[in-house]
Design a protein around this motif. Structure first.
Motif, PDB file in Angstrom:
ATOM      1  N   ARG A   9       0.178  -1.521   0.090  1.00 46.39           N
ATOM      2  CA  ARG A   9       0.139  -0.239   0.422  1.00 46.39           C
ATOM      3  C   ARG A   9       0.426   1.682  -0.092  1.00 46.39           C
ATOM      4  NH1 ARG A   9      -4.827   0.023   3.897  1.00 46.39           N
ATOM      5  NH2 ARG A   9      -5.006   1.843   2.726  1.00 46.39           N
ATOM      6  N   ALA A  10       1.629   1.053   0.238  1.00 45.80           N
ATOM      7  CA  ALA A  10       2.740   2.809   1.072  1.00 45.80           C
ATOM      8  C   ALA A  10       3.161   2.310  -0.726  1.00 45.80           C
ATOM      9  CB  ALA A  10       3.685   2.149   1.805  1.00 45.80           C
ATOM     10  N   ARG A  14       3.469   5.781  -3.558  1.00 49.42           N
ATOM     11  CA  ARG A  14       4.304   6.155  -3.696  1.00 49.42           C
ATOM     12  C   ARG A  14       4.837   6.620  -5.069  1.00 49.42           C
ATOM     13  NH1 ARG A  14      10.657   5.361  -1.949  1.00 49.42           N
ATOM     14  NH2 ARG A  14      11.847   6.105  -3.737  1.00 49.42           N
ATOM     15  N   GLY A  15       3.926   5.140  -6.166  1.00 50.29           N
ATOM     16  CA  GLY A  15       4.406   5.318  -7.250  1.00 50.29           C
ATOM     17  C   GLY A  15       2.653   6.544  -7.657  1.00 50.29           C
ATOM     18  N   VAL A  98      14.432   0.421   5.186  1.00 51.92           N
ATOM     19  CA  VAL A  98      13.102   0.422   5.938  1.00 51.92           C
ATOM     20  C   VAL A  98      12.821  -1.039   5.602  1.00 51.92           C
ATOM     21  CG1 VAL A  98      10.810   1.323   5.512  1.00 51.92           C
ATOM     22  CG2 VAL A  98      12.605   2.571   5.329  1.00 51.92           C
ATOM     23  N   PRO A  99      12.283  -1.407   7.107  1.00 57.56           N
ATOM     24  CA  PRO A  99      11.010  -2.991   6.644  1.00 57.56           C
ATOM     25  C   PRO A  99      10.148  -3.091   5.902  1.00 57.56           C
ATOM     26  CG  PRO A  99      12.052  -1.714   8.483  1.00 57.56           C
ATOM     27  CD  PRO A  99      11.566  -0.813   7.933  1.00 57.56           C
ATOM     28  N   ASN A 100      10.628  -4.076   4.745  1.00 52.12           N
ATOM     29  CA  ASN A 100       9.897  -4.461   3.506  1.00 52.12           C
ATOM     30  C   ASN A 100       9.935  -3.418   2.452  1.00 52.12           C
ATOM     31  OD1 ASN A 100       8.884  -7.071   4.283  1.00 52.12           O
ATOM     32  ND2 ASN A 100       7.847  -5.999   5.698  1.00 52.12           N
ATOM     33  N   GLY A 101      11.014  -2.127   2.355  1.00 50.25           N
ATOM     34  CA  GLY A 101      11.268  -1.294   2.412  1.00 50.25           C
ATOM     35  C   GLY A 101      11.865  -1.525   0.693  1.00 50.25           C
ATOM     36  N   GLY A 108       6.615   1.429  -6.151  1.00 46.24           N
ATOM     37  CA  GLY A 108       5.810   2.264  -6.500  1.00 46.24           C
ATOM     38  C   GLY A 108       6.468   2.398  -7.654  1.00 46.24           C
ATOM     39  N   LYS A 109       7.221   2.142  -8.370  1.00 50.70           N
ATOM     40  CA  LYS A 109       8.092   2.413  -9.662  1.00 50.70           C
ATOM     41  C   LYS A 109       6.763   1.558 -10.515  1.00 50.70           C
ATOM     42  CE  LYS A 109      11.276   4.579  -8.070  1.00 50.70           C
ATOM     43  NZ  LYS A 109      10.972   5.678  -8.264  1.00 50.70           N
TER      44      LYS A 109
END
Length: 283
Positions: A9-10, A14-15, A98-101, A108-109
């Motif tokens: 979701r993050a 971000r995308g 970051v965890p699961n970054g 996001g990409k």
């Protein structure tokens, strides 16, 4: 909510944020608009030429292929360029911390690349439908074909871009990727029917996604009579799905492996070494 779903979701947020930033930045907007506008001008001046054996405008016939090329560039070159640049400037290293970054970064990409590819297609498609006779999206079948080719094309090309971006740690290597891409476009029937090329060149062009993206776009946007310029007088939808599907499967298998390996090897020391080499080249 699991950590994986939270990271996904993050990544989606971000995308979308990166897409909004692109659409509100003057330089990014210029880069987005420049190629489509130049393409439309070139196609407009080709409108008086005709396909061999028909009275159909060569400019109108080439427009769908250009849309396929736009999808390939957005998926392949776009993703590769971003990975190369953000690997050098430390963005990738920060995501790794970051965890699961890395999952969020990749999502996001994918979201940003897909939205960017769709915008690029619309920038060419909407004026093209107004400027060129014979181009039309006639019926729900044509719209579904157009959407399917767009989505399958992005899935086929974005993992390939990620593979190239993962294998290179220098943004200057993008030119080495761009030049073969231009050569591939020249033999993929984008600006002229592939049937006019020698058989061996035609065979090479049909191995890669660019030709099939152009063919799929032509099947959705051109009248049925234009099929006479295609191999076997057929739009070959089954073959198109097969080739693009094979590239998608290969990319989705190889890309995560290479990206995980790239992420494991990223460190502050490696990033500093790359930056020092870049400064030495400038000096």
């Amino acid at each position: 909510m699991t950590p994986t779903s939270a990271a996904a979701r993050a990544g989606m947020r971000r995308g979308l944020i990166e897409t909004r930033q692109t659409l509100t930045n003057g330089q990014d907007l210029f880069n987005m608009l420049f190629f489509p506008i130049v393409t439309l001008i070139v196609m407009f001046f080709m409108r008086d030429s005709t396909l061999p054996g028909t009275t159909f405008s060569l400019g109108s016939a080439a427009m769908p292929g250009v849309l396929g090329m736009q999808v390939a560039f957005a998926g392949f070159i776009g993703v590769a360029a971003v990975l190369m640049v953000e690997r050098e400037d430390g963005t990738l290293l920060r995501a790794k911390a970051v965890p699961n970054g890395m999952l969020g970064y990749l999502v996001g990409k994918i979201v940003g690349g897909a939205v960017g590819g769709l915008i690029g297609v619309l920038i060419i498609l909407v004026p093209g439908l107004l400027l060129f006779d014979g181009l039309t999206v006639d019926g729900i079948g044509a719209w579904l074909t157009l959407l399917a080719v767009l989505l399958l094309g992005l899935v086929a090309t974005m993992p390939l871009g990620a593979v190239v971006g993962a294998l290179s740690d220098n943004p200057r290597n993008l030119g080495l990727v761009f030049l073969p891409m231009v050569g591939l476009i020249a033999i993929s029937g984008i600006f002229y029917p592939i049937t006019a090329l020698p058989g061996w060149l035609s065979a090479i062009g049909q191995v890669f996604p660019v030709y099939w993206l152009g063919l799929g776009m032509r099947s959705a946007l051109l009248p049925d009579a234009a099929v006479v310029a295609e191999i076997g007088d057929s739009w070959r939808h089954a073959e198109m799905i097969g080739v693009l599907g094979a590239w998608s499967a290969a990319g989705l298998v190889v890309a995560p492996i290479l990206l995980r390996r790239m992420a494991r090897r990223e460190s502050g020391a490696n990033m500093t070494a790359r930056r020092d080499r870049a400064l030495q080249r400038v000096q």
